[in-house]
Design a protein around this motif. Sequence first.
Motif, short mmCIF file in Angstrom:
data_model
loop_
_atom_site.label_atom_id
_atom_site.label_comp_id
_atom_site.label_asym_id
_atom_site.label_seq_id
_atom_site.Cartn_x
_atom_site.Cartn_y
_atom_site.Cartn_z
N ALA A 72 39.78 87.87 52.44
CA ALA A 72 40.29 88.73 51.37
C ALA A 72 39.89 90.19 51.60
N VAL A 73 38.62 90.40 51.94
CA VAL A 73 38.14 91.77 52.17
C VAL A 73 38.81 92.39 53.38
N GLU A 74 38.95 91.62 54.45
CA GLU A 74 39.61 92.15 55.65
C GLU A 74 41.07 92.50 55.40
N ASN A 75 41.62 91.95 54.32
CA ASN A 75 43.00 92.25 53.97
C ASN A 75 43.10 93.17 52.75
N GLY A 76 42.05 93.96 52.54
CA GLY A 76 42.13 95.06 51.60
C GLY A 76 41.55 94.83 50.22
N ALA A 77 41.04 93.63 49.92
CA ALA A 77 40.53 93.35 48.58
C ALA A 77 39.23 94.12 48.32
N THR A 78 39.18 94.80 47.18
CA THR A 78 37.97 95.50 46.75
C THR A 78 37.56 95.11 45.33
N ASP A 79 38.37 94.30 44.68
CA ASP A 79 38.08 93.85 43.30
C ASP A 79 38.36 92.34 43.24
N ILE A 80 37.28 91.55 43.30
CA ILE A 80 37.40 90.10 43.46
C ILE A 80 36.62 89.37 42.37
N VAL A 81 37.21 88.33 41.84
CA VAL A 81 36.50 87.38 40.99
C VAL A 81 36.49 86.05 41.72
N LEU A 82 35.31 85.49 41.91
CA LEU A 82 35.14 84.23 42.63
C LEU A 82 34.67 83.15 41.68
N ILE A 83 35.47 82.08 41.53
CA ILE A 83 35.03 80.91 40.77
C ILE A 83 34.49 79.90 41.76
N ARG A 84 33.19 79.63 41.66
CA ARG A 84 32.52 78.72 42.58
C ARG A 84 32.32 77.35 41.95
N THR A 85 32.20 76.35 42.79
CA THR A 85 31.68 75.06 42.35
C THR A 85 30.28 74.86 42.92
N THR A 86 29.92 75.71 43.87
CA THR A 86 28.55 75.74 44.41
C THR A 86 27.68 76.53 43.43
N HIS A 87 26.57 75.97 43.02
CA HIS A 87 25.75 76.58 41.99
C HIS A 87 25.01 77.81 42.50
N TYR A 88 24.57 78.64 41.55
CA TYR A 88 23.74 79.79 41.89
C TYR A 88 22.45 79.31 42.57
N GLY A 89 22.01 80.05 43.58
CA GLY A 89 20.80 79.68 44.29
C GLY A 89 20.99 78.59 45.31
N PHE A 90 22.25 78.27 45.64
CA PHE A 90 22.53 77.19 46.58
C PHE A 90 21.90 77.44 47.95
N ASN A 91 21.30 76.39 48.48
CA ASN A 91 20.81 76.37 49.86
C ASN A 91 21.11 75.01 50.47
N PRO A 92 21.59 74.98 51.71
CA PRO A 92 21.85 73.67 52.35
C PRO A 92 20.60 72.82 52.39
N GLY A 93 20.73 71.56 52.06
CA GLY A 93 19.59 70.67 52.06
C GLY A 93 19.29 70.14 53.46
N MET A 94 18.15 69.52 53.59
CA MET A 94 17.77 68.90 54.86
C MET A 94 18.71 67.72 55.17
N PHE A 95 19.10 66.99 54.10
CA PHE A 95 20.04 65.88 54.28
C PHE A 95 21.43 66.35 53.92
N ARG A 96 22.33 66.34 54.90
CA ARG A 96 23.70 66.79 54.67
C ARG A 96 24.64 65.64 55.02
N PRO A 97 25.23 64.97 54.01
CA PRO A 97 26.10 63.82 54.26
C PRO A 97 27.24 64.12 55.21
N GLU A 98 27.76 65.36 55.13
CA GLU A 98 28.90 65.70 55.99
C GLU A 98 28.51 65.69 57.47
N TYR A 99 27.23 65.90 57.77
CA TYR A 99 26.78 65.82 59.16
C TYR A 99 26.98 64.41 59.69
N ILE A 100 26.64 63.41 58.87
CA ILE A 100 26.82 62.01 59.26
C ILE A 100 28.31 61.69 59.37
#
Length: 285
Positions: free
Chosen positions: A179-207
């Motif tokens: 979005a930014v590379e295509n000129g966006a300077t005013d963005i609203v992002l709706i996340r499903t990833t919570h604030y403070g997210f950090n990848p865990g040691m166990f990641r199911p998608e790795y398996i």
Amino acid sequence: MNSKGIFSGKKVLILEGGGFKTSFTGGVLDAFRSVGHDPFDAYIGVSGGSIAISYFLSEKYGYFYKCMRMLCQDERFIKYSKAFSDGLMNLDFFKEIAEKEFPFDFDIACEKLLTKDYFIVLTDSELGTSHYLQPTRENWIDMTIAASTVPMLTKGKHSVNGIDYSDGGISDPIPIRWAVENGATDIVLIRTTHYGFNPGMFRPEYIVSKFLRASEKIIEDVENFQLNIKAALDYIETLPNEIKIQQIAPESPLNTQIFTNSVKSIALDYRTGLESGLNYFQKVQ
């Protein structure tokens, strides 16, 4: 940043995916709809976020939430016997949902898009590259299905205009950079990833990645899914002040996951989204 890009001078709404976690997204959008809040000039939908925004553009209040509640327990959608062949979730059944039981309103949505832009993020099933495509009335549902086709959880790919695509979140889970590379300077992002997210040691998608029959690029992106999300969130922190990004996200991990069969969890996350959407609206007034 491209000052002459397609998003230059436009207010852009980006919706992260997350399967049933987008019940939160549906709540935010229903909150917006309830107060008539739609100042956006462009929308970018990822995975389940593309379904949620399709109902928003259709002005179908509550439809996405009702759809999620029904799908999580409908044996036509959840196919446990197919979990290791065609995938746990039958997205082809969603086509019937979007046409009959909880239909999109293409007349309203397409009229809106005469003056607004809407892009759906897709992943090329062969190359693993990101594609940002604008749906038409004719291919809208197929594009939405393709955008949500997660390997192993679904059949893994879906054809749009003769090309096989997979879930857009595989290659670009939060398309802020695009979005930014295509000129966006005013963005609203709706996340499903919570604030403070950090990848865990166990990641199911790795398996999961170790069992995929897919291109090397897709296997790599599935393996690093959480890391790619974190990279996108870290990228936001590096942007200059003239690029305004407002984020709406749950304060803690949602009750739902990419897959759930719990109506209660969906209801709780939807309610959290409603509250978050109304809180955001009050702040920007």
